[in-house]
Design a protein around this motif. Structure first.
Motif, short mmCIF file in Angstrom:
data_model
loop_
_atom_site.label_atom_id
_atom_site.label_comp_id
_atom_site.label_asym_id
_atom_site.label_seq_id
_atom_site.Cartn_x
_atom_site.Cartn_y
_atom_site.Cartn_z
N MET A 175 0.83 -1.21 0.00
CA MET A 175 0.00 0.00 0.00
C MET A 175 0.86 1.25 0.00
O MET A 175 0.57 2.23 -0.70
N PHE A 176 1.95 1.22 0.77
CA PHE A 176 2.85 2.36 0.79
C PHE A 176 3.59 2.49 -0.54
O PHE A 176 3.82 3.61 -1.02
N GLU A 177 3.98 1.38 -1.11
CA GLU A 177 4.64 1.41 -2.42
C GLU A 177 3.69 1.96 -3.49
O GLU A 177 4.11 2.71 -4.37
N HIS A 178 2.42 1.57 -3.40
CA HIS A 178 1.41 2.11 -4.31
C HIS A 178 1.31 3.63 -4.13
O HIS A 178 1.22 4.37 -5.11
N ALA A 179 1.32 4.08 -2.88
CA ALA A 179 1.22 5.51 -2.61
C ALA A 179 2.42 6.26 -3.19
O ALA A 179 2.28 7.35 -3.76
N LEU A 180 3.61 5.70 -3.04
CA LEU A 180 4.80 6.34 -3.60
C LEU A 180 4.71 6.42 -5.12
O LEU A 180 5.03 7.46 -5.72
N HIS A 181 4.27 5.33 -5.73
CA HIS A 181 4.16 5.32 -7.19
C HIS A 181 3.12 6.33 -7.66
O HIS A 181 3.35 7.07 -8.62
N ARG A 182 1.99 6.37 -6.99
CA ARG A 182 0.90 7.26 -7.41
C ARG A 182 1.28 8.73 -7.26
O ARG A 182 0.86 9.56 -8.08
N THR A 183 2.06 9.05 -6.24
CA THR A 183 2.41 10.45 -5.99
C THR A 183 3.73 10.86 -6.63
O THR A 183 4.08 12.04 -6.62
N GLY A 184 4.45 9.90 -7.18
CA GLY A 184 5.75 10.20 -7.76
C GLY A 184 6.82 10.50 -6.73
O GLY A 184 7.83 11.14 -7.05
N ALA A 185 6.61 10.04 -5.50
CA ALA A 185 7.56 10.30 -4.41
C ALA A 185 8.54 9.15 -4.27
O ALA A 185 8.25 8.01 -4.65
N ASN A 186 9.71 9.44 -3.72
CA ASN A 186 10.67 8.43 -3.35
C ASN A 186 10.59 8.18 -1.85
O ASN A 186 10.31 9.10 -1.08
N ALA A 187 10.87 6.96 -1.44
CA ALA A 187 10.77 6.63 -0.02
C ALA A 187 11.67 7.49 0.84
O ALA A 187 11.28 7.92 1.94
N ASP A 188 12.88 7.79 0.35
CA ASP A 188 13.83 8.51 1.19
C ASP A 188 13.53 10.00 1.31
O ASP A 188 14.19 10.72 2.07
N GLU A 189 12.54 10.49 0.58
CA GLU A 189 12.13 11.89 0.70
C GLU A 189 10.73 12.00 1.27
O GLU A 189 10.11 13.06 1.21
N SER A 190 10.24 10.90 1.85
CA SER A 190 8.86 10.85 2.32
C SER A 190 8.81 10.60 3.83
O SER A 190 9.73 10.01 4.42
N LEU A 191 7.71 11.01 4.44
CA LEU A 191 7.50 10.84 5.87
C LEU A 191 6.05 10.49 6.11
O LEU A 191 5.14 11.12 5.57
N MET A 192 5.79 9.45 6.92
CA MET A 192 4.44 9.00 7.26
C MET A 192 4.10 9.45 8.67
O MET A 192 4.88 9.22 9.60
N ILE A 193 2.94 10.10 8.84
CA ILE A 193 2.49 10.55 10.16
C ILE A 193 1.19 9.83 10.50
O ILE A 193 0.20 9.95 9.77
N GLY A 194 1.19 9.07 11.61
CA GLY A 194 -0.01 8.33 11.98
C GLY A 194 0.00 7.89 13.42
O GLY A 194 1.03 7.92 14.10
N ASP A 195 -1.17 7.45 13.89
CA ASP A 195 -1.35 7.11 15.30
C ASP A 195 -1.19 5.63 15.59
O ASP A 195 -1.17 5.24 16.76
N ASN A 196 -1.12 4.80 14.57
CA ASN A 196 -1.14 3.36 14.77
C ASN A 196 0.26 2.78 14.58
O ASN A 196 0.83 2.86 13.49
N LEU A 197 0.79 2.18 15.65
CA LEU A 197 2.15 1.65 15.58
C LEU A 197 2.31 0.58 14.52
O LEU A 197 3.35 0.49 13.85
N GLU A 198 1.30 -0.27 14.37
CA GLU A 198 1.41 -1.35 13.39
C GLU A 198 1.12 -0.84 11.99
O GLU A 198 1.94 -0.97 11.08
N CYS A 199 -0.05 -0.25 11.80
CA CYS A 199 -0.48 0.12 10.46
C CYS A 199 0.36 1.25 9.86
O CYS A 199 0.76 1.19 8.70
N ASP A 200 0.61 2.28 10.65
CA ASP A 200 1.30 3.46 10.13
C ASP A 200 2.81 3.38 10.28
O ASP A 200 3.55 3.58 9.32
N VAL A 201 3.27 3.08 11.49
CA VAL A 201 4.71 3.11 11.76
C VAL A 201 5.42 1.90 11.16
O VAL A 201 6.37 2.03 10.38
N LEU A 202 4.97 0.70 11.51
CA LEU A 202 5.62 -0.49 10.98
C LEU A 202 5.44 -0.60 9.48
O LEU A 202 6.38 -0.96 8.76
N GLY A 203 4.25 -0.29 9.00
CA GLY A 203 4.00 -0.35 7.56
C GLY A 203 4.94 0.56 6.79
O GLY A 203 5.52 0.16 5.78
#
Length: 239
Positions: A175-203
């Protein structure tokens, strides 16, 4: 518990936010909706449970069902069909007496609520001039845009990536890889902000994306995270 890190580690260009429990105050909005349904359907006539008990039991059952949904053990339709049946059964109401359409009413009313966490709009106003903002959510696609509109959040985000659109659920790295592809972002220039340790942080971690754990209740944990905040206003300290 890891020590919160509020020192910027790199230059980011794309910020990915979770919606429910991070920006949009799901608990407050759900509480208001459930209290309305309790009164609308006169559930107090049973005299065996209070509105507070109704809200509490629903919350526990709904959270348990969401965990099943996020692990692909039940479908969206199953979640919606059983949550009020199980809630009212737990409170002693026979299934035959569960008000018709109560789940659909909840789904219709809830996303029209507008409560967000403190400093949401102020922080997003600050960030959107410096970064490209996106949403990535497991929430149901048919109501996410209503929530955004109701809470005046739509204009902040370039892309809204839902699990239904991507075909995957957080924390699946795809899902995160899909998001990167859809937005044209690279992982190393991206940051995820979320409240769920498993879904947001670990993912995000598994997809090579730095993470901000939004932890307003200061829950104890032992996760290795990039940053941790207790208030959205803290994002301005390092972004």
């Amino acid at each position: 518990m890891s020590t919160p890190n509020l020192t910027p580690l790199k230059t980011y260009r794309h910020l990915f936010f979770d919606l429910d429990h991070t920006l949009w105050d799901f608990e407050k909005n759900a509480d208001e909706t459930l209290r309305h349904l309790f009164e609308h359907h006169a559930l107090g006539r049973y005299g065996t449970f209070t509105v507070e008990e109704f809200v509490g039991v629903y919350s526990r059952i709904n959270h348990a069902l969401w965990r099943l949904y996020q692990s692909n053990r039940i479908s969206q339709q199953q979640l919606r069909e059983v949550r009020f049946v199980r809630t009212l059964a737990k409170l002693g109401v026979p299934e035959a007496e569960v008000p018709a359409g109560i789940s659909e009413q909840f789904t219709h009313i809830l996303p029209q609520k507008s409560a967000v966490f403190p400093f949401t709009h102020e922080v997003l106003d600050y960030l959107r001039d410096k970064y490209t903002l996106h949403l990535i959510t497991n929430g149901f696609q048919d109501i996410q845009h209503i929530k955004l509109s109701s809470s005046n959040l739509t204009a902040y985000f370039q892309e809204v990536i839902t699990s239904e659109h991507s075909g995957f659920l957080k924390p699946d790295r795809r899902m995160f890889e899909h998001a990167l592809h859809r937005t044209g972002a690279n992982a190393d220039e991206s940051l995820m902000i979320g409240d769920n340790l498993e879904c947001d942080v670990l993912g995000a971690y598994n997809a090579g994306i730095d993470q901000v754990y939004f932890n307003p209740d200061r829950r104890r944990h032992f996760a290795d995270i990039t940053y941790e905040i207790g208030c959205l206003s803290e994002l301005k300290a390092f972004l």
